[in-house]
Write an enzyme that holds these catalytic residues in place. Structure first.
Site, PDB file in Angstrom:
ATOM      1  N   GLY A 196       0.934  -1.003   0.295  1.00 47.59           N
ATOM      2  CA  GLY A 196       0.009   0.093   0.616  1.00 47.59           C
ATOM      3  C   GLY A 196       0.892   1.080  -0.141  1.00 47.59           C
ATOM      4  O   GLY A 196       0.385   2.069  -0.165  1.00 47.59           O
ATOM      5  N   ASP A 237      -4.890   1.582  10.210  1.00 41.46           N
ATOM      6  CA  ASP A 237      -6.547   1.621  10.612  1.00 41.46           C
ATOM      7  C   ASP A 237      -6.095   1.220  12.378  1.00 41.46           C
ATOM      8  O   ASP A 237      -6.820   1.287  12.875  1.00 41.46           O
ATOM      9  CB  ASP A 237      -6.779  -0.114   9.947  1.00 41.46           C
ATOM     10  CG  ASP A 237      -8.426  -0.008   9.383  1.00 41.46           C
ATOM     11  OD1 ASP A 237      -8.994   1.056   9.808  1.00 41.46           O
ATOM     12  OD2 ASP A 237      -8.496  -1.037   9.362  1.00 41.46           O
ATOM     13  N   PHE A 279     -14.241   3.111   3.793  1.00 44.03           N
ATOM     14  CA  PHE A 279     -13.148   2.425   2.939  1.00 44.03           C
ATOM     15  C   PHE A 279     -12.708   3.034   1.938  1.00 44.03           C
ATOM     16  O   PHE A 279     -13.119   4.124   1.280  1.00 44.03           O
ATOM     17  CB  PHE A 279     -13.771   1.306   2.701  1.00 44.03           C
ATOM     18  CG  PHE A 279     -12.729   0.167   2.169  1.00 44.03           C
ATOM     19  CD1 PHE A 279     -11.589  -0.299   2.870  1.00 44.03           C
ATOM     20  CD2 PHE A 279     -12.254   0.075   0.729  1.00 44.03           C
ATOM     21  CE1 PHE A 279     -10.537  -1.407   2.512  1.00 44.03           C
ATOM     22  CE2 PHE A 279     -11.341  -0.397   0.233  1.00 44.03           C
ATOM     23  CZ  PHE A 279     -10.329  -1.208   1.074  1.00 44.03           C
ATOM     24  N   ARG A 285      -5.467   1.215  -7.393  1.00 44.41           N
ATOM     25  CA  ARG A 285      -4.267   1.188  -6.158  1.00 44.41           C
ATOM     26  C   ARG A 285      -3.449   2.504  -7.467  1.00 44.41           C
ATOM     27  O   ARG A 285      -3.089   3.108  -6.369  1.00 44.41           O
ATOM     28  CB  ARG A 285      -2.864   0.181  -6.223  1.00 44.41           C
ATOM     29  CG  ARG A 285      -3.404  -0.666  -5.466  1.00 44.41           C
ATOM     30  CD  ARG A 285      -2.200  -1.415  -5.151  1.00 44.41           C
ATOM     31  NE  ARG A 285      -2.517  -2.947  -4.424  1.00 44.41           N
ATOM     32  CZ  ARG A 285      -2.751  -2.921  -3.504  1.00 44.41           C
ATOM     33  NH1 ARG A 285      -2.300  -1.678  -2.372  1.00 44.41           N
ATOM     34  NH2 ARG A 285      -2.964  -4.240  -2.873  1.00 44.41           N
TER      35      ARG A 285
END
Ligand code: IMP
Ligand code: MG
Length: 180
Positions: free
Chosen positions: A44, A106, A155, A168
């Site tokens: 990520g 998160d 999200f 992405r």
């Protein structure tokens, strides 16, 4: 259908670029004299790391760069939210000042686990930096030292963050508009 039609932009490219420059300045102020080792958490963080290290260069910091590969399982069936370490840093972290970079904090499990690993390998200091923070989701008591944006419990995708491997490549942070 073009993927972007499903996306509602939450944080624009310009907002990200401005914030990344500010983060680099903030990090530079706290760093010691030796070149730091930036460790990005893949997958990520790849886009954020690429921009952050260029912003660091711009403010006169010349970091070494490495990555760890980690996978976190957010599957509803796995309430433990386990973090799998797929690849550890290749550069020796012992005695180094580290800037650990992730896309988002998160539950906090990924960051907590990776900080522990790097410290256990003898890093002198570990600074943590995340582009996004979702404090309402936290399970583990941890805050990044440097945070780009604090967001609600939505999200998000883009700028390296994915939904099932997709989105992405979006250059901004967006939410998926299910009615789109
Ligand atoms: P944590 O260990 O629960 O803090 O999770 C961190 C990882 O979960 C991040 O590095 C992301 O890969 C993933 N993640 C958490 N929230 C989101 C989101 O909103 N969109 C995409 N990935 C997310
Ligand atoms: Mg991740």
């Amino acid at each position: 259908m073009a993927p972007r039609e499903n996306l509602k932009i939450m944080i624009t490219q310009t907002e990200i670029a401005d914030r990344v420059s500010e983060l680099a300045l903030g990090i530079k102020e706290r760093l010691g004299p030796e070149p730091p080792l930036v460790i990005g958490l893949l997958t990520g963080s790849f886009m954020f790391v690429a921009d952050l290290i260029r912003a660091l260069h711009t403010v006169g910091v010349n970091p070494e760069v490495d990555f760890m590969i980690v996978a976190s399982y957010r599957d509803k069936r796995d309430h433990s939210g386990s973090v799998e370490i797929i690849e550890e840093p290749k550069v020796d972290v012992a005695g180094r000042e580290i800037v650990l970079v992730d896309d988002i904090v998160d539950t906090g499990k990924t960051l907590a686990r990776t900080v522990d690993i790097v410290l256990s390998k003898g890093a002198t200091k570990v600074w943590t930096c995340a582009l996004l923070d979702k404090p309402s989701r936290r399970d583990v008591k941890i805050e990044a030292d440097f945070t780009g944006f604090t967001i609600e419990n939505r999200f998000v995708v883009g700028y390296g963050l994915d939904d099932g491997g997709l989105y992405r490549s979006a250059p901004y942070i967006a939410i998926i508009n299910s009615s789109g």
